[in-house]
Write a protein that holds these residues in place. Structure first.
Motif, PDB file in Angstrom:
ATOM      1  N   GLN A   1     -17.517 -25.255  21.733  1.00 28.40           N
ATOM      2  CA  GLN A   1     -18.429 -26.006  22.606  1.00 28.40           C
ATOM      3  C   GLN A   1     -17.671 -26.972  23.529  1.00 28.40           C
ATOM      4  OE1 GLN A   1     -21.462 -24.736  22.064  1.00 28.40           O
ATOM      5  NE2 GLN A   1     -20.480 -23.651  20.372  1.00 28.40           N
ATOM      6  N   GLN A   2     -16.362 -26.746  23.647  1.00 34.71           N
ATOM      7  CA  GLN A   2     -15.503 -27.578  24.512  1.00 34.71           C
ATOM      8  C   GLN A   2     -15.581 -29.058  24.128  1.00 34.71           C
ATOM      9  OE1 GLN A   2     -17.689 -25.115  26.323  1.00 34.71           O
ATOM     10  NE2 GLN A   2     -15.981 -23.872  25.585  1.00 34.71           N
ATOM     11  N   ALA A   3     -15.572 -29.287  22.825  1.00 32.85           N
ATOM     12  CA  ALA A   3     -15.595 -30.653  22.293  1.00 32.85           C
ATOM     13  C   ALA A   3     -14.468 -30.812  21.280  1.00 32.85           C
ATOM     14  CB  ALA A   3     -16.945 -30.952  21.661  1.00 32.85           C
ATOM     15  N   THR A   4     -14.296 -32.038  20.816  1.00 31.27           N
ATOM     16  CA  THR A   4     -13.225 -32.373  19.883  1.00 31.27           C
ATOM     17  C   THR A   4     -13.828 -33.005  18.633  1.00 31.27           C
ATOM     18  OG1 THR A   4     -11.749 -32.830  21.742  1.00 31.27           O
ATOM     19  CG2 THR A   4     -11.101 -33.710  19.594  1.00 31.27           C
ATOM     20  N   PRO A   5     -13.348 -32.648  17.430  1.00 35.23           N
ATOM     21  CA  PRO A   5     -13.818 -33.332  16.225  1.00 35.23           C
ATOM     22  C   PRO A   5     -13.410 -34.805  16.249  1.00 35.23           C
ATOM     23  CG  PRO A   5     -12.711 -31.268  15.667  1.00 35.23           C
ATOM     24  CD  PRO A   5     -12.416 -31.549  17.108  1.00 35.23           C
ATOM     25  N   SER A   6     -14.374 -35.696  16.130  1.00 32.84           N
ATOM     26  CA  SER A   6     -14.083 -37.129  16.183  1.00 32.84           C
ATOM     27  C   SER A   6     -13.230 -37.597  15.008  1.00 32.84           C
ATOM     28  CB  SER A   6     -15.389 -37.937  16.184  1.00 32.84           C
ATOM     29  OG  SER A   6     -16.179 -37.656  17.302  1.00 32.84           O
ATOM     30  N   PHE A   7     -13.408 -36.947  13.849  1.00 30.11           N
ATOM     31  CA  PHE A   7     -12.754 -37.440  12.638  1.00 30.11           C
ATOM     32  C   PHE A   7     -11.284 -37.037  12.569  1.00 30.11           C
ATOM     33  CE2 PHE A   7     -17.042 -37.043  10.155  1.00 30.11           C
ATOM     34  CZ  PHE A   7     -17.599 -38.002  10.986  1.00 30.11           C
ATOM     35  N   LEU A   8     -10.931 -35.907  13.167  1.00 32.68           N
ATOM     36  CA  LEU A   8      -9.578 -35.381  13.036  1.00 32.68           C
ATOM     37  C   LEU A   8      -8.558 -36.370  13.600  1.00 32.68           C
ATOM     38  CD1 LEU A   8      -7.823 -32.970  12.188  1.00 32.68           C
ATOM     39  CD2 LEU A   8      -8.127 -32.047  14.494  1.00 32.68           C
ATOM     40  N   ASN A   9      -7.656 -36.811  12.729  1.00 34.51           N
ATOM     41  CA  ASN A   9      -6.599 -37.779  13.065  1.00 34.51           C
ATOM     42  C   ASN A   9      -7.124 -39.193  13.309  1.00 34.51           C
ATOM     43  OD1 ASN A   9      -4.558 -35.777  12.910  1.00 34.51           O
ATOM     44  ND2 ASN A   9      -5.064 -35.115  15.000  1.00 34.51           N
ATOM     45  N   PHE A  10      -8.384 -39.452  12.988  1.00 34.78           N
ATOM     46  CA  PHE A  10      -8.928 -40.807  13.100  1.00 34.78           C
ATOM     47  C   PHE A  10      -8.317 -41.659  11.991  1.00 34.78           C
ATOM     48  CE2 PHE A  10     -12.263 -43.978  12.059  1.00 34.78           C
ATOM     49  CZ  PHE A  10     -12.353 -44.609  13.289  1.00 34.78           C
ATOM     50  N   HIS A  11      -7.475 -42.607  12.365  1.00 39.54           N
ATOM     51  CA  HIS A  11      -6.729 -43.419  11.386  1.00 39.54           C
ATOM     52  C   HIS A  11      -6.008 -42.540  10.368  1.00 39.54           C
ATOM     53  CE1 HIS A  11      -8.284 -47.089  13.044  1.00 39.54           C
ATOM     54  NE2 HIS A  11      -9.532 -46.789  12.750  1.00 39.54           N
ATOM     55  N   GLY A  12      -5.566 -41.364  10.828  1.00 36.32           N
ATOM     56  CA  GLY A  12      -4.802 -40.471   9.961  1.00 36.32           C
ATOM     57  C   GLY A  12      -5.635 -39.493   9.150  1.00 36.32           C
ATOM     58  N   TYR A  13      -6.964 -39.486   9.325  1.00 38.66           N
ATOM     59  CA  TYR A  13      -7.785 -38.532   8.566  1.00 38.66           C
ATOM     60  C   TYR A  13      -7.408 -37.106   8.967  1.00 38.66           C
ATOM     61  CZ  TYR A  13     -11.708 -36.254   6.348  1.00 38.66           C
ATOM     62  OH  TYR A  13     -12.464 -35.429   5.548  1.00 38.66           O
ATOM     63  N   PRO A  14      -7.116 -36.223   8.003  1.00 40.06           N
ATOM     64  CA  PRO A  14      -6.487 -34.934   8.344  1.00 40.06           C
ATOM     65  C   PRO A  14      -7.421 -33.739   8.539  1.00 40.06           C
ATOM     66  CG  PRO A  14      -6.295 -35.328   5.980  1.00 40.06           C
ATOM     67  CD  PRO A  14      -7.027 -36.520   6.556  1.00 40.06           C
ATOM     68  N   TYR A  15      -8.743 -33.942   8.530  1.00 43.04           N
ATOM     69  CA  TYR A  15      -9.656 -32.805   8.617  1.00 43.04           C
ATOM     70  C   TYR A  15     -10.691 -33.001   9.733  1.00 43.04           C
ATOM     71  CZ  TYR A  15      -7.545 -31.849   4.115  1.00 43.04           C
ATOM     72  OH  TYR A  15      -6.637 -31.628   3.115  1.00 43.04           O
ATOM     73  N   ASN A  16     -11.446 -31.923  10.000  1.00 42.27           N
ATOM     74  CA  ASN A  16     -12.451 -31.955  11.063  1.00 42.27           C
ATOM     75  C   ASN A  16     -13.727 -32.681  10.651  1.00 42.27           C
ATOM     76  OD1 ASN A  16     -11.003 -30.185  12.976  1.00 42.27           O
ATOM     77  ND2 ASN A  16     -11.336 -28.611  11.418  1.00 42.27           N
ATOM     78  N   ILE A  17     -14.104 -32.536   9.380  1.00 40.68           N
ATOM     79  CA  ILE A  17     -15.349 -33.102   8.869  1.00 40.68           C
ATOM     80  C   ILE A  17     -15.075 -33.750   7.518  1.00 40.68           C
ATOM     81  CG2 ILE A  17     -16.719 -31.354  10.066  1.00 40.68           C
ATOM     82  CD1 ILE A  17     -17.141 -29.942   7.381  1.00 40.68           C
TER      83      ILE A  17
END
Length: 269
Positions: free
Chosen positions: A51-67
């Motif tokens: 959908q031409q979007a980016t997972p917000s959580f991925l790499n957020f403060h080092g979080y390693p997953y999409n969800i």
């Protein structure tokens, strides 16, 4: 600092919010015992990218997953892993997406197969409490009015309301001011003004409200090992009635159509 959105920005935010809803609905279509949360993470990541979007959580403060996938006694921030889901599990799926310069961020809890009636009731009441909070999300009310509505609704059933984790403002940053607790006193806290956007998210435990964080630094669990439920909507403050930017309808449709999922709590009184 609270950032109020323009009408044009709210329209863009709704696109992001609805993409989160669509992503969780995709998971609801295929969710079943035997799948791993790693597989769910991969499916969500690919769908968001399509959908031409980016997972917000991925790499957020080092979080390693999409969800995040929080199973049973995990409250929030659960790491996807390679453990197959089982009959009787409950799972909170929390998804964030970034598109057109804005984030969407909400969550939904699913039941896999048959569970104790106490779990069915916990899921129903937690979900209902989210809407009790949303009723208060109007111009002239205060954050404490949202918080109190959620707290009272759940504590009347004897549930533990998590106090260490809160909802939040939402916009160009995933976490903006103000914080939105799930407990508090009416008439207290920041005044709600038009076009403030909030992520309202009750996190409710079957037993004790107390929690701890696992060694991975992210996964939050209940101290007594009892189940926890998490629902979340993206909400824009308006006069008289809040504008809910996210949409549970496609998720609920997929949930009810999936015979591996238990949606019988809809019929509970």
């Amino acid at each position: 600092m609270i950032i109020y959105k323009t009408e044009e920005e709210i329209e863009l935010m709704q696109i992001s919010a609805l993409l989160v809803s669509a992503t969780i609905a995709e998971i609801a279509k295929i969710l079943r015992p035997g799948l791993t949360t790693f597989q769910l993470d991969k499916i969500a990541g690919e769908f968001i990218a399509d959908q031409q979007a980016t997972p917000s959580f991925l790499n957020f403060h080092g979080y390693p997953y999409n969800i995040t996938t929080s199973v049973n006694d995990a409250v929030v921030h659960g790491f996807p892993n390679d453990t197959p889901l089982r009959e009787g599990d409950i799972i909170s799926v929390d998804v964030g997406v970034y598109k057109n310069g804005f984030h969407g961020d909400h969550a939904y809890t699913f039941i896999l197969g048959e569970v104790d009636p106490a779990i069915l009731k916990l899921v129903r009441v937690t979900k209902e409490s989210l809407y009790e909070g949303i009723k208060e999300a109007v111009v002239g009310k205060r954050v404490g009015d949202i918080a109190n509505a959620i707290q009272v609704y759940n504590e009347n059933e004897g549930y533990g309301v998590v106090k260490e984790l809160v909802g939040h403002g939402l916009g160009r940053d995933m976490h903006e001011d103000p914080q939105v607790p799930n407990y508090g006193r009416k008439g207290t806290g920041i005044m709600l003004k038009e076009n403030m956007v909030l992520a309202i998210e009750p996190m409710i435990n079957l037993g004790s409200r107390h929690i701890y964080t696992m060694e991975d630094g992210w996964t939050v669990k209940t101290v007594d090992g009892k189940a926890s439920v998490h629902f979340e909507h993206d909400v824009c403050i308006k006069k008289n009635k809040a504008l809910v930017l996210s949409d549970y309808a496609p998720i609920e449709k997929a949930e009810k159509a999936n015979k591996e999922l238990n949606s019988s709590y809809y019929e509970l009184v």
